[in-house]
Design a protein around this motif. Structure first.
Motif, PDB file in Angstrom:
ATOM      1  N   VAL A  89      21.265  67.222  36.725  1.00  0.00           N
ATOM      2  CA  VAL A  89      22.529  66.395  36.487  1.00  0.00           C
ATOM      3  C   VAL A  89      22.955  65.938  37.829  1.00  0.00           C
ATOM      4  CG1 VAL A  89      25.039  66.753  35.891  1.00  0.00           C
ATOM      5  CG2 VAL A  89      23.201  68.078  34.627  1.00  0.00           C
ATOM      6  N   VAL A  90      23.208  64.530  37.664  1.00  0.00           N
ATOM      7  CA  VAL A  90      23.601  63.535  38.880  1.00  0.00           C
ATOM      8  C   VAL A  90      25.061  63.085  38.557  1.00  0.00           C
ATOM      9  CG1 VAL A  90      23.142  61.601  40.132  1.00  0.00           C
ATOM     10  CG2 VAL A  90      21.410  62.696  39.355  1.00  0.00           C
ATOM     11  N   GLY A  91      25.993  64.031  39.290  1.00  0.00           N
ATOM     12  CA  GLY A  91      27.539  63.621  39.106  1.00  0.00           C
ATOM     13  C   GLY A  91      27.727  64.849  38.423  1.00  0.00           C
ATOM     14  N   CYS A  92      28.689  65.744  39.267  1.00  0.00           N
ATOM     15  CA  CYS A  92      29.141  66.890  38.451  1.00  0.00           C
ATOM     16  C   CYS A  92      30.691  67.237  39.056  1.00  0.00           C
ATOM     17  CB  CYS A  92      28.210  68.090  38.748  1.00  0.00           C
ATOM     18  SG  CYS A  92      27.965  68.435  40.355  1.00  0.00           S
ATOM     19  N   PRO A  93      31.640  66.647  38.890  1.00  0.00           N
ATOM     20  CA  PRO A  93      32.901  66.532  39.105  1.00  0.00           C
ATOM     21  C   PRO A  93      33.596  67.919  38.594  1.00  0.00           C
ATOM     22  CG  PRO A  93      32.782  64.963  37.463  1.00  0.00           C
ATOM     23  CD  PRO A  93      31.380  65.241  37.756  1.00  0.00           C
ATOM     24  N   LEU A 105      14.380  66.045  32.246  1.00  0.00           N
ATOM     25  CA  LEU A 105      15.671  65.502  31.888  1.00  0.00           C
ATOM     26  C   LEU A 105      16.358  65.215  33.100  1.00  0.00           C
ATOM     27  CD1 LEU A 105      17.496  64.038  29.640  1.00  0.00           C
ATOM     28  CD2 LEU A 105      18.485  66.179  29.319  1.00  0.00           C
ATOM     29  N   VAL A 106      16.902  63.733  33.252  1.00  0.00           N
ATOM     30  CA  VAL A 106      17.766  63.453  34.319  1.00  0.00           C
ATOM     31  C   VAL A 106      19.059  62.887  33.599  1.00  0.00           C
ATOM     32  CG1 VAL A 106      18.538  61.991  36.277  1.00  0.00           C
ATOM     33  CG2 VAL A 106      16.066  63.167  36.360  1.00  0.00           C
ATOM     34  N   ILE A 107      20.139  63.394  33.927  1.00  0.00           N
ATOM     35  CA  ILE A 107      21.566  62.844  33.221  1.00  0.00           C
ATOM     36  C   ILE A 107      22.236  62.613  34.541  1.00  0.00           C
ATOM     37  CG2 ILE A 107      23.617  63.261  31.953  1.00  0.00           C
ATOM     38  CD1 ILE A 107      22.059  65.163  30.114  1.00  0.00           C
ATOM     39  N   ALA A 108      22.787  61.164  34.499  1.00  0.00           N
ATOM     40  CA  ALA A 108      23.602  60.756  35.619  1.00  0.00           C
ATOM     41  C   ALA A 108      24.936  60.202  34.917  1.00  0.00           C
ATOM     42  CB  ALA A 108      22.709  59.521  36.401  1.00  0.00           C
ATOM     43  N   CYS A 109      26.049  60.837  35.159  1.00  0.00           N
ATOM     44  CA  CYS A 109      27.087  60.461  34.428  1.00  0.00           C
ATOM     45  C   CYS A 109      28.348  60.109  35.609  1.00  0.00           C
ATOM     46  CB  CYS A 109      27.597  61.838  33.946  1.00  0.00           C
ATOM     47  SG  CYS A 109      28.975  61.403  32.912  1.00  0.00           S
ATOM     48  N   GLY A 110      28.485  58.807  35.592  1.00  0.00           N
ATOM     49  CA  GLY A 110      29.785  58.252  36.203  1.00  0.00           C
ATOM     50  C   GLY A 110      29.552  57.935  37.692  1.00  0.00           C
ATOM     51  N   THR A 111      28.473  57.931  38.441  1.00  0.00           N
ATOM     52  CA  THR A 111      28.403  57.602  39.892  1.00  0.00           C
ATOM     53  C   THR A 111      27.537  56.520  40.238  1.00  0.00           C
ATOM     54  OG1 THR A 111      26.383  59.102  40.220  1.00  0.00           O
ATOM     55  CG2 THR A 111      28.768  60.162  40.176  1.00  0.00           C
ATOM     56  N   LEU A 112      26.817  55.889  39.263  1.00  0.00           N
ATOM     57  CA  LEU A 112      25.875  54.728  39.695  1.00  0.00           C
ATOM     58  C   LEU A 112      26.406  53.439  39.862  1.00  0.00           C
ATOM     59  CD1 LEU A 112      22.695  55.594  37.347  1.00  0.00           C
ATOM     60  CD2 LEU A 112      23.015  56.419  39.758  1.00  0.00           C
ATOM     61  N   ASP A 113      27.704  53.510  39.625  1.00  0.00           N
ATOM     62  CA  ASP A 113      28.479  52.183  39.792  1.00  0.00           C
ATOM     63  C   ASP A 113      28.771  52.043  41.451  1.00  0.00           C
ATOM     64  OD1 ASP A 113      30.261  54.476  39.056  1.00  0.00           O
ATOM     65  OD2 ASP A 113      32.065  52.938  39.601  1.00  0.00           O
ATOM     66  N   SER A 114      28.683  53.281  42.050  1.00  0.00           N
ATOM     67  CA  SER A 114      29.078  53.199  43.627  1.00  0.00           C
ATOM     68  C   SER A 114      27.963  53.750  44.320  1.00  0.00           C
ATOM     69  CB  SER A 114      30.173  54.004  43.813  1.00  0.00           C
ATOM     70  OG  SER A 114      30.167  55.196  43.354  1.00  0.00           O
ATOM     71  N   MET A 155      15.532  59.838  31.099  1.00  0.00           N
ATOM     72  CA  MET A 155      16.644  59.595  31.717  1.00  0.00           C
ATOM     73  C   MET A 155      17.782  59.026  31.044  1.00  0.00           C
ATOM     74  SD  MET A 155      18.845  57.303  33.709  1.00  0.00           S
ATOM     75  CE  MET A 155      17.834  55.898  33.323  1.00  0.00           C
ATOM     76  N   LEU A 156      18.956  59.383  31.150  1.00  0.00           N
ATOM     77  CA  LEU A 156      20.081  59.248  30.456  1.00  0.00           C
ATOM     78  C   LEU A 156      21.175  58.793  31.522  1.00  0.00           C
ATOM     79  CD1 LEU A 156      20.293  61.514  27.237  1.00  0.00           C
ATOM     80  CD2 LEU A 156      19.768  59.090  27.298  1.00  0.00           C
ATOM     81  N   ARG A 158      41.071  47.921  30.505  1.00  0.00           N
ATOM     82  CA  ARG A 158      39.701  47.973  29.808  1.00  0.00           C
ATOM     83  C   ARG A 158      38.724  48.843  30.838  1.00  0.00           C
ATOM     84  NH1 ARG A 158      37.471  42.346  27.495  1.00  0.00           N
ATOM     85  NH2 ARG A 158      37.357  42.151  29.775  1.00  0.00           N
ATOM     86  N   PHE A 159      37.891  49.560  30.382  1.00  0.00           N
ATOM     87  CA  PHE A 159      36.657  50.182  31.016  1.00  0.00           C
ATOM     88  C   PHE A 159      35.595  49.938  29.942  1.00  0.00           C
ATOM     89  CE2 PHE A 159      40.425  52.681  32.402  1.00  0.00           C
ATOM     90  CZ  PHE A 159      40.229  52.646  33.796  1.00  0.00           C
ATOM     91  N   VAL A 160      34.673  49.149  30.710  1.00  0.00           N
ATOM     92  CA  VAL A 160      33.527  48.740  30.096  1.00  0.00           C
ATOM     93  C   VAL A 160      32.420  49.914  30.535  1.00  0.00           C
ATOM     94  CG1 VAL A 160      31.711  47.301  29.388  1.00  0.00           C
ATOM     95  CG2 VAL A 160      34.098  46.549  29.720  1.00  0.00           C
ATOM     96  N   ILE A 161      31.770  50.664  29.619  1.00  0.00           N
ATOM     97  CA  ILE A 161      30.966  51.640  30.071  1.00  0.00           C
ATOM     98  C   ILE A 161      29.394  51.392  29.622  1.00  0.00           C
ATOM     99  CG2 ILE A 161      30.295  54.141  29.761  1.00  0.00           C
ATOM    100  CD1 ILE A 161      32.893  54.688  28.998  1.00  0.00           C
ATOM    101  N   VAL A 162      28.678  51.171  30.663  1.00  0.00           N
ATOM    102  CA  VAL A 162      27.228  50.807  30.572  1.00  0.00           C
ATOM    103  C   VAL A 162      26.527  52.257  30.309  1.00  0.00           C
ATOM    104  CG1 VAL A 162      25.143  50.014  31.612  1.00  0.00           C
ATOM    105  CG2 VAL A 162      27.424  48.884  31.593  1.00  0.00           C
ATOM    106  N   TYR A 163      25.687  52.324  29.244  1.00  0.00           N
ATOM    107  CA  TYR A 163      24.659  53.412  28.887  1.00  0.00           C
ATOM    108  C   TYR A 163      23.078  52.790  29.175  1.00  0.00           C
ATOM    109  CZ  TYR A 163      28.727  55.667  27.031  1.00  0.00           C
ATOM    110  OH  TYR A 163      30.101  56.206  26.902  1.00  0.00           O
ATOM    111  N   LEU A 164      22.472  53.902  29.976  1.00  0.00           N
ATOM    112  CA  LEU A 164      21.090  53.535  30.084  1.00  0.00           C
ATOM    113  C   LEU A 164      20.289  54.805  29.624  1.00  0.00           C
ATOM    114  CD1 LEU A 164      21.237  52.506  33.815  1.00  0.00           C
ATOM    115  CD2 LEU A 164      21.418  50.915  31.675  1.00  0.00           C
ATOM    116  N   SER A 165      19.164  54.343  29.055  1.00  0.00           N
ATOM    117  CA  SER A 165      18.118  55.373  28.615  1.00  0.00           C
ATOM    118  C   SER A 165      16.788  54.887  29.039  1.00  0.00           C
ATOM    119  CB  SER A 165      18.317  55.970  27.528  1.00  0.00           C
ATOM    120  OG  SER A 165      18.108  54.726  26.414  1.00  0.00           O
TER     121      SER A 165
END
Length: 283
Positions: A54-58, A105-114, A135-136, A247-254
């Motif tokens: 898990v990448v990004g674990c606030p 599995l790799v889950i990256a949530c909320g950090t790749l924008d920075s 990867m998600l 507005r928040f535009v959320i990009v999802y990748l897999s």
């Protein structure tokens, strides 16, 4: 190969996430929306994942929900406080300290924008996956914070400076997945609209989620006069109840680490691959 430009201040990024950790639950709506959608998509995948990164674990929610299905979870976060709270590792996404073939599995949530080197981060996440690993990812992308950006530009007038991070659009994100070597890459986006009573409430949310300006070349602090003008511009866009929609535009990748057993993609341009097929490429 030339190093990626240092668009973001890595140390400041870590400090901002550490500062936000204490009260994150009051500002976690965006992370919660992204994580819920990622885990919903994971539920559509008809296989088990034993070792998950898990990448990004606030907070502990991702780790706890994945451990509940019997997985061994390793957490990584750019902030030391978040990493410690999850018995994880403090590291940036473009410098992951893991060997190849470590995770299913790799889950990256909320950090790749920075992250400074997004292509490099995607490549590293592919490398640490085992063959046929998934990867998600989810992050705020292009089209986000349009009201904030407009308000700050109006507040500064002829001397407008960059206060909102550069953003990746969904098409570019999909191209990056392909270039990073993923099989069955899919990129899509959804929009989350949040209504605010004031510009300052929006800015408080961004600080509270650790998403304020961390660019290496930051503009000077906004003056009171500039903020007042920006707040007026923001308020002028309000609905009848006095709230302004942001507005928040959320990009999802897999994407999958290539494996000979996977279904072959359709020819370029045929657009026959659905999200369901991409999440279950052997079917």
């Amino acid at each position: 190969m030339d190093a990626a430009p240092a668009i973001f201040d890595r140390r400041l990024r870590a400090r901002r996430r550490d500062r936000a950790a204490r009260d994150f639950a009051r500002h976690d709506f965006l992370y919660r929306a992204m994580l819920d959608e990622l885990l919903d998509r994971l539920a559509d995948v008809r296989r088990d994942f034993r070792d998950i990164l898990v990448v990004g674990c606030p907070d502990a929610s991702a780790r706890e929900r994945l451990e509940a299905i019997g997985a061994h979870v390793t957490c990584v976060d750019p902030g030391q406080v978040n990493a410690n709270a999850n018995d994880g590792i403090q590291a940036d996404e473009d410098a992951l300290p893991f060997a190849e073939d470590s995770f299913d599995l790799v889950i990256a949530c909320g950090t790749l924008d920075s992250v400074n080197d997004l292509p490099g981060a995607l490549i590293l996440m592919r490398r640490v996956l085992r063959s046929d690993g998934l990867m998600l990812a989810a992050f705020p992308g292009a089209g986000s914070l349009v009201r904030l950006r407009a308000a700050l530009m109006a507040g500064e007038g002829d001397y407008a400076a960059a206060h909102v991070h550069p953003q990746v659009d969904v098409r570019a994100a999909g191209d990056l997945l392909s270039r990073a070597g993923y099989a069955m890459p899919v990129a899509d986006a959804e929009t989350l609209t949040v209504r605010y009573a004031s510009l300052f409430a929006l800015m408080a949310d961004l600080r509270g989620m650790g998403a304020s300006n961390i660019m290496t070349e930051r503009a000077p602090h906004l003056t009171r006069a500039t903020l007042a003008r920006a707040a007026e511009h923001f308020a002028a866009a309000a609905d009848a109840d006095g709230r302004t929609s942001e507005r928040f535009v959320i990009v999802y990748l897999s994407g999958w680490k290539p494996d000979p057993s996977q279904a072959k993609p359709a020819r370029r341009g045929s657009a026959t691959m659905s999200l369901a097929q991409a999440l279950n490429p052997k079917n």
